[in-house]
Design a protein around this motif. Structure first.
Motif, PDB file in Angstrom:
ATOM      1  N   SER A 113       0.816  -1.206   0.000  1.00 56.32           N
ATOM      2  CA  SER A 113       0.000   0.000   0.000  1.00 56.32           C
ATOM      3  C   SER A 113       0.852   1.258   0.000  1.00 56.32           C
ATOM      4  O   SER A 113       2.041   1.245   0.321  1.00 56.32           O
ATOM      5  CB  SER A 113      -0.904   0.001   1.238  1.00 56.32           C
ATOM      6  OG  SER A 113      -0.110   0.073   2.413  1.00 56.32           O
ATOM      7  N   SER A 114       0.201   2.369  -0.366  1.00 56.44           N
ATOM      8  CA  SER A 114       0.878   3.669  -0.336  1.00 56.44           C
ATOM      9  C   SER A 114       1.273   4.030   1.092  1.00 56.44           C
ATOM     10  O   SER A 114       2.252   4.744   1.309  1.00 56.44           O
ATOM     11  CB  SER A 114      -0.035   4.753  -0.918  1.00 56.44           C
ATOM     12  OG  SER A 114      -1.249   4.828  -0.188  1.00 56.44           O
ATOM     13  N   ARG A 115       0.518   3.529   2.068  1.00 56.37           N
ATOM     14  CA  ARG A 115       0.836   3.783   3.473  1.00 56.37           C
ATOM     15  C   ARG A 115       2.217   3.231   3.827  1.00 56.37           C
ATOM     16  O   ARG A 115       3.016   3.894   4.481  1.00 56.37           O
ATOM     17  CB  ARG A 115      -0.226   3.143   4.368  1.00 56.37           C
ATOM     18  CG  ARG A 115      -0.042   3.424   5.866  1.00 56.37           C
ATOM     19  CD  ARG A 115      -0.842   2.423   6.680  1.00 56.37           C
ATOM     20  NE  ARG A 115      -2.255   2.643   6.508  1.00 56.37           N
ATOM     21  CZ  ARG A 115      -3.075   3.089   7.470  1.00 56.37           C
ATOM     22  NH1 ARG A 115      -2.598   3.363   8.662  1.00 56.37           N
ATOM     23  NH2 ARG A 115      -4.348   3.239   7.238  1.00 56.37           N
ATOM     24  N   PHE A 116       2.507   2.011   3.360  1.00 57.67           N
ATOM     25  CA  PHE A 116       3.809   1.426   3.665  1.00 57.67           C
ATOM     26  C   PHE A 116       4.922   2.115   2.875  1.00 57.67           C
ATOM     27  O   PHE A 116       6.046   2.266   3.378  1.00 57.67           O
ATOM     28  CB  PHE A 116       3.818  -0.070   3.360  1.00 57.67           C
ATOM     29  CG  PHE A 116       5.100  -0.740   3.777  1.00 57.67           C
ATOM     30  CD1 PHE A 116       5.323  -1.054   5.109  1.00 57.67           C
ATOM     31  CD2 PHE A 116       6.090  -1.031   2.851  1.00 57.67           C
ATOM     32  CE1 PHE A 116       6.509  -1.657   5.512  1.00 57.67           C
ATOM     33  CE2 PHE A 116       7.280  -1.638   3.234  1.00 57.67           C
ATOM     34  CZ  PHE A 116       7.493  -1.949   4.576  1.00 57.67           C
ATOM     35  N   ILE A 117       4.632   2.532   1.648  1.00 59.02           N
ATOM     36  CA  ILE A 117       5.625   3.265   0.854  1.00 59.02           C
ATOM     37  C   ILE A 117       6.018   4.557   1.573  1.00 59.02           C
ATOM     38  O   ILE A 117       7.199   4.902   1.677  1.00 59.02           O
ATOM     39  CB  ILE A 117       5.073   3.579  -0.553  1.00 59.02           C
ATOM     40  CG1 ILE A 117       4.867   2.287  -1.339  1.00 59.02           C
ATOM     41  CG2 ILE A 117       6.021   4.504  -1.314  1.00 59.02           C
ATOM     42  CD1 ILE A 117       4.192   2.489  -2.681  1.00 59.02           C
TER      43      ILE A 117
END
Length: 513
Positions: free
Chosen positions: A431-435
């Motif tokens: 996810s973009s959250r982890f990126i």
């Protein structure tokens, strides 16, 4: 002053007459509050606090009302428009006579409406509404009964609107000697409302989204009030302060399914930590007790509920890093008390000791589903703050290093392990959250060297920049990190950067680079 008294008396009498009947046929649509509101800046110069309080009660009652409820429709909408106009007018918040009571009246209004919205076998007595400093204890006792629940005919809409508004207003003119009582009332409301709302949501009694808004708004108000709460003469052992950490931790655990209900306590706990640091010399026990309570939170993250507890821990250590970089953590140790910096270092060391393996475990699961990515992101952000604090310590205070050689080596191994995990999942679907969390970690390590070779961090940041361009996602964190590195780079680092850019360009990736 007599004219002010008479004007407010007649305006209030209009409400009194209206409350006795539901028949609005013969009621005038003219509002007696309209001229009072329009002349606010004039009459407040001749008023007593009682007059300002009456006006503010009308203001909050009208602002938070969504239906006429017996008022003539035309008058209702006129008064509603007046209050909305005042709420959006910056000059309204410059009226000191009204603003000195603004938060007090607003919180009391929301609190009384919420009390009216619950039913319990032991109905709250009048003392729970009084201005004593024991309101937090009273609400804790009421919440512990476990049988308080929302009534069918409740004021959730009114309470939610009032608290949302109070969470966003400027507080510069709040009186310092009122703030501890204010905080006591807000914390009491937070304890009671969180318990009742948890029961309503979990039991399926009510699914109104405004319930979660109440939970979030009370935490935001606490965070706003805390920096202005204490004076040197204040009671540092007040129940509203003593129970702050445990209540915020409980809220995170109870409402961990909502991101807003997690982030709001994080802001509040960081403000409370700053308060403990500011008054460490006045009351050293305050910071010691805070870290003892946070130790329970750390053990909770290690044993079962990682995400909600990690949110709080990360908020505290992040604030440590901010204070440390501004030289606001005192390193002066006396024979009687350790310095605030020493206490912070002890806490971060204990956190790293208990959560090191748990953080790596969650980060390793990144890329295997949205839920795992969410937990991995929280773990990675927490790791970023921990190792950033250690790294900054090694750079800024090498002559008074509080880390043993074994601890420094363990810290370096941990950072390298996390870095391997982060770079190992960069090609995975996550996810973009982890990126964003990965970019935050790389940027943190770039500004706090000592764990990993600067050239390795630099190469990873350049690689992450290329990947962010490839997926069309900008990363201000990486941009800032690479700019900082370039400004402070030596010849070797400059060669690494130019070599990398030329290699990527020659490889046909000119657009990405």
């Amino acid at each position: 002053r007599m004219l002010v008294d008479f004007s407010l008396y007649t305006a209030c009498s209009q409400i009194t007459r209206q409350s006795g009947t539901r028949d609005t046929t013969n009621e005038s649509s003219e509002s007696l509050w309209s001229p009072v509101a329009q002349a606010l800046c004039t009459w407040t110069h001749y008023s007593d606090p009682f007059h300002a309080e009456l006006f503010l009660i009308w203001f909050f009652s009208t602002l938070c009302r969504s239906h006429p409820d017996g008022l003539p429709t035309q008058r209702f909408w006129l008064e509603k428009t007046i209050t909305l106009t005042l709420a959006r007018d910056a000059s309204f918040y410059d009226v000191g006579e009204a603003m000195s009571l603004f938060m007090k009246v607003g919180i009391q209004f929301a609190f009384s409406r919420f009390i009216d919205s619950i039913v319990t076998t032991c109905k709250p007595s009048e003392k729970i509404l009084q201005e004593s400093s024991g309101l937090t204890i009273s609400c804790m006792e009421l919440a512990k009964t476990g049988n308080a629940k929302l009534s069918l005919d409740n004021n959730v809409d009114t309470v939610s609107t009032a608290l949302s508004f109070l969470a966003s207003v400027p507080l510069e003119l709040a009186l310092c000697n009122e703030n501890l009582n204010l905080l006591d009332r807000v914390v009491g409301l937070d304890i009671l409302s969180s318990q009742v709302i948890k029961r309503a949501l979990v039991g399926g009694e009510c699914s109104d989204p405004r319930l979660l808004n109440i939970v979030r708004s009370t935490k935001i108000i606490i965070a706003n009030i805390l920096p202005k709460t204490l004076l040197l003469s204040s009671d540092f052992g007040a129940p509203c302060l003593a129970n702050m950490t445990s209540q915020l931790s409980k809220t995170c655990s109870d409402f961990r399914f909502d991101d807003g209900a997690l982030s709001a306590p994080g802001n509040a706990i960081s403000e409370y930590f700053s308060l403990c640091v500011d008054y460490h010399e006045k009351s050293a026990n305050m910071l010691v007790i805070f870290f003892a309570q946070m130790g329970t939170v750390v053990h909770g993250a290690a044993d079962n509920d990682f995400v909600s507890n990690a949110f709080l821990i990360r908020s505290v250590i992040r604030r440590m890093n901010i204070l440390d970089r501004h030289n606001s953590l005192s390193k002066k140790t006396t024979s009687a008390n350790a310095s605030s910096y020493q206490l912070c270092m002890n806490f971060v060391q204990e956190t790293q000791k208990h959560l090191r393996s748990r953080m790596c475990h969650h980060i390793a699961k990144a890329g295997s589903g949205q839920d795992n990515d969410k937990v991995a992101s929280v773990a990675l952000l927490l790791a970023s703050e921990i190792y950033s604090f250690f790294g900054n310590h090694q750079v800024t205070t090498p002559e008074t290093n509080l880390l043993t050689s074994e601890q420094m080596e363990e810290s370096r191994e941990s950072v390298q392990k996390v870095l391997e995990l982060v770079t190992g999942v960069q090609g995975s679907q996550h996810s973009s959250r982890f990126i964003e969390a990965s970019n935050y970690f790389l940027s943190s390590m770039a500004t706090a060297p000592g764990h990993v070779s600067p050239s390795i961090i630099l190469e990873n940041i350049l690689e992450a920049l290329v990947q962010s361009f490839a997926i069309g996602q900008e990363s201000p964190l990486l941009d800032a990190a690479i700019c900082s590195i370039i400004r402070n780079s030596d010849l070797e680092q400059t060669k690494i950067i130019t070599t990398y850019v030329l290699r990527e360009t020659d490889g046909g990736k000119k657009h990405d680079t």
